[in-house]
Design a protein around this motif. Structure first.
Motif, mmCIF file in Angstrom:
data_model
loop_
_atom_site.group_PDB
_atom_site.id
_atom_site.type_symbol
_atom_site.label_atom_id
_atom_site.label_comp_id
_atom_site.label_asym_id
_atom_site.label_seq_id
_atom_site.Cartn_x
_atom_site.Cartn_y
_atom_site.Cartn_z
ATOM 1 N N UNK A 36 -7.320 -12.100 26.592
ATOM 2 C CA UNK A 36 -6.455 -11.474 27.608
ATOM 3 C C UNK A 36 -6.774 -11.953 29.015
ATOM 4 N N UNK A 37 -8.002 -12.392 29.232
ATOM 5 C CA UNK A 37 -8.412 -12.779 30.586
ATOM 6 C C UNK A 37 -8.690 -14.290 30.664
ATOM 7 N N UNK A 68 3.282 -12.085 33.767
ATOM 8 C CA UNK A 68 2.083 -11.722 33.014
ATOM 9 C C UNK A 68 2.275 -10.373 32.329
ATOM 10 N N UNK A 69 1.924 -10.308 31.044
ATOM 11 C CA UNK A 69 2.003 -9.043 30.319
ATOM 12 C C UNK A 69 0.708 -8.276 30.519
ATOM 13 N N UNK A 70 0.795 -7.307 31.420
ATOM 14 C CA UNK A 70 -0.286 -6.355 31.603
ATOM 15 C C UNK A 70 0.051 -5.144 30.740
ATOM 16 N N UNK A 71 -0.314 -3.960 31.175
ATOM 17 C CA UNK A 71 -0.076 -2.754 30.364
ATOM 18 C C UNK A 71 -0.296 -1.521 31.229
ATOM 19 N N UNK A 120 -7.296 -6.330 35.117
ATOM 20 C CA UNK A 120 -7.510 -7.687 35.636
ATOM 21 C C UNK A 120 -6.182 -8.433 35.730
ATOM 22 N N UNK A 121 -5.388 -8.343 34.661
ATOM 23 C CA UNK A 121 -4.121 -9.087 34.637
ATOM 24 C C UNK A 121 -3.217 -8.639 35.790
ATOM 25 N N UNK A 122 -3.151 -7.333 36.012
ATOM 26 C CA UNK A 122 -2.321 -6.845 37.120
ATOM 27 C C UNK A 122 -2.845 -7.348 38.457
#
Ligand code: NDP
Ligand code: 8X3
Length: 252
Positions: free
Chosen positions: A112-113, A136-139, A158-160
């Motif tokens: 994911x990272x 980017x697919x965050x959640x 992190x993704x966000x």
């Protein structure tokens, strides 16, 4: 760009769930799609279904050499990537941190990272040259903590934040960046999270009216096809049946 030169999206994790639905959505609208994933049979089936607008690229996204080889091997007509959809990802485990398997944590971080930033770094020059976009697919798990969310939620936070940071760094380049943050959507996500427990997955979604892969694919497509002067920074979606609960208090 003319009507005869379709735009090209690279969608990671296109063998299931959001990624596969997005591949179908973009190709239906006339795009070309590079579809990635580990399951070659799924990619072959998607290629058979969607035709030569789809280029299958089979590799484990955690394998940096395999990723770079797949990018180097892109046919000429797929090399100009306009949109990167960083979708491949997973949660592993639902137990509290003190009972979790370290190997699961490492797999989530690597997928994911680490893989997401590696692929993004590799494609930035192309995306800048083409004034492209990154989705980017965050959640929701990256914003709202819940028991058992521990490292999965951390990777999505992190993704966000990485997405918002990219927005800052890419200021003035014309490249758009979006963090899409879904809540409950029925895909293979829970099957993977529970290490293959189909009954547990069915129980989670039963009667819940979760979002579908197609709902999220539509959101991805909408974000990607807004006019070039419009950037959706973050987009949070939940099924109507899902909302928020309170804090927990431990009393002695
Ligand atoms: P699925 O399990 O249905 O699909 C996940 C996809 O990721 C598959 O195509 C899988 O391909 C790919 N993938 C996973 N690990 C790897 C790897 N090591 N190398 C290459 N590809 C990999 O899940 P979803 O469609 O639901 O999830 C997509 C994204 O959305 C994920 O990032 C997830 O965290 C996020 N998300 C999901 C939500 C949900 O409720 N479903 C809600 C919020 C966010 P393969 O196994 O063939 O390699
Ligand atoms: C998937 C949504 O709520 O299961 O990212 O973490 S949740």
């Amino acid at each position: 760009m003319t009507a005869s030169t379709p735009r090209t999206a690279l969608i990671t994790g296109a063998t299931a769930g959001f990624g596969r639905a997005a591949a179908r959505r973009f190709i239906a609208a006339g795009w070309q799609v590079i579809a990635t994933g580990r399951r070659a049979d799924r990619l072959d089936a998607l290629r058979a279904e969607l035709g030569d607008a789809l280029h299958p690229a089979c590799f484990d996204i955690r394998d940096e050499a395999a990723m770079r080889a797949a990018l180097d091997a892109l046919p000429e007509r797929f090399a100009g990537i306009d949109l990167l959809v960083n979708n491949a990802g997973l949660a592993l485990g639902t137990r509290p941190a003190q009972e979790a398997e370290l190997v699961d944590w490492h797999t989530m971080i690597d997928t994911n990272v680490r893989a997401l930033v590696t692929l993004t770094h590799a494609l930035l020059p192309t995306l800048i040259a083409r004034k492209g976009a990154i989705i980017n697919l965050s959640s929701v798990a990256g914003r709202y903590p819940y028991p058992g969310g521990n490292v999965y939620g951390g990777t999505k936070a992190f993704v966000t934040q990485f997405s918002l940071g990219l927005r800052s760094d890419l200021h003035g380049t014309g490249v758009r960046v979006t963090s899409i943050e879904p809540g409950m959507a029925e895909t293979e996500f829970t099957l993977v999270r529970t290490h293959g427990d189909q009954a547990a997955s069915d129980r989670l979604y039963a009667g819940a009216h979760p979002m579908t892969a197609e709902d999220i694919a539509e959101a991805i497509f909408w974000v990607a096809t807004l006019p070039p002067h419009v950037n959706v920074n973050r987009l949070e979606l939940m099924p109507t049946s899902q909302s928020f609960a309170g804090f927990q208090v431990h009393r002695t």
